[in-house]
Write an enzyme that holds these catalytic residues in place. Structure first.
Site, mmCIF file in Angstrom:
data_model
loop_
_atom_site.group_PDB
_atom_site.id
_atom_site.type_symbol
_atom_site.label_atom_id
_atom_site.label_comp_id
_atom_site.label_asym_id
_atom_site.label_seq_id
_atom_site.Cartn_x
_atom_site.Cartn_y
_atom_site.Cartn_z
ATOM 1 N N GLY A 125 1.896 1.532 -3.511
ATOM 2 C CA GLY A 125 0.712 1.812 -4.317
ATOM 3 C C GLY A 125 0.221 3.237 -4.175
ATOM 4 O O GLY A 125 -0.227 3.850 -5.149
ATOM 5 N N ASP A 126 0.310 3.777 -2.978
ATOM 6 C CA ASP A 126 -0.077 5.167 -2.737
ATOM 7 C C ASP A 126 0.768 6.108 -3.594
ATOM 8 O O ASP A 126 0.246 7.038 -4.212
ATOM 9 C CB ASP A 126 0.081 5.491 -1.250
ATOM 10 C CG ASP A 126 -0.198 6.946 -0.937
ATOM 11 O OD1 ASP A 126 -1.344 7.387 -1.135
ATOM 12 O OD2 ASP A 126 0.737 7.646 -0.505
ATOM 13 N N ALA A 127 2.053 5.855 -3.645
ATOM 14 C CA ALA A 127 2.954 6.706 -4.429
ATOM 15 C C ALA A 127 2.668 6.574 -5.927
ATOM 16 O O ALA A 127 2.636 7.574 -6.654
ATOM 17 C CB ALA A 127 4.405 6.347 -4.125
ATOM 18 N N ALA A 153 0.828 -1.207 0.000
ATOM 19 C CA ALA A 153 0.000 0.000 0.000
ATOM 20 C C ALA A 153 0.866 1.263 0.000
ATOM 21 O O ALA A 153 0.515 2.254 -0.649
ATOM 22 C CB ALA A 153 -0.947 0.000 1.193
#
EC number: 3.1.26.-
Length: 142
Positions: free
Chosen positions: A32-34, A29
């Protein structure tokens, strides 16, 4: 612009699929956020040359937990079993972070969505990543 961003992402050194699967869903995550943030920011800047404050407000519409949660719920049936498992693992992972201004359930779904993006990115599944990113944007823009 979007095409060049995906090309940039494809040229990074990645882990093996087994290595990616061994990572904590919160690590997935985190990545994935980046990836999602960069994708959305690139898309918005390519569409509108505006002041940074405007760009930030537009970006928030896509990257806020509520939007990500709605997106992953709407595309869930289009995911493979492996992808659904990644989302479930991310959603069920306990985090030390307390969500601010969003329900816990939406926050957890958003974490699952980000875990999926991190998994696809680190596993080198760029076509599928691009597909999921595009579907997510479509859902949010509806």
């Amino acid at each position: 612009m979007e095409k060049s961003m995906m090309g940039f992402l494809e040229n990074t050194e990645l882990l093996t699929k087994e290595g990616v699967l061994s990572l904590s869903p919160l690590v997935l995550a985190f990545i994935g956020d980046a990836v999602y943030s960069l994708y959305i920011r690139t898309k918005i800047v390519a569409q509108k040359n505006q002041p940074v404050n405007f760009l930030h407000k537009e970006t928030v519409k896509y990257v806020k937990a509520k939007a990500q949660a709605e997106s992953v719920k709407r595309i869930y049936d289009l995911l493979s079993e492996e992808e659904k498992d990644i989302v479930r693992r991310g959603r069920n992972m306990k985090s030390n972070t307390t969500p601010k201004g969003v329900e816990v359930q939406a926050y957890r779904y958003a974490t699952g969505f980000e875990a999926l993006l991190g998994y696809l990115y680190l596993a080198g599944e760029f076509e599928r990543l691009k597909n999921i990113l595009e579907l997510s944007v479509q859902v949010i823009e509806e």
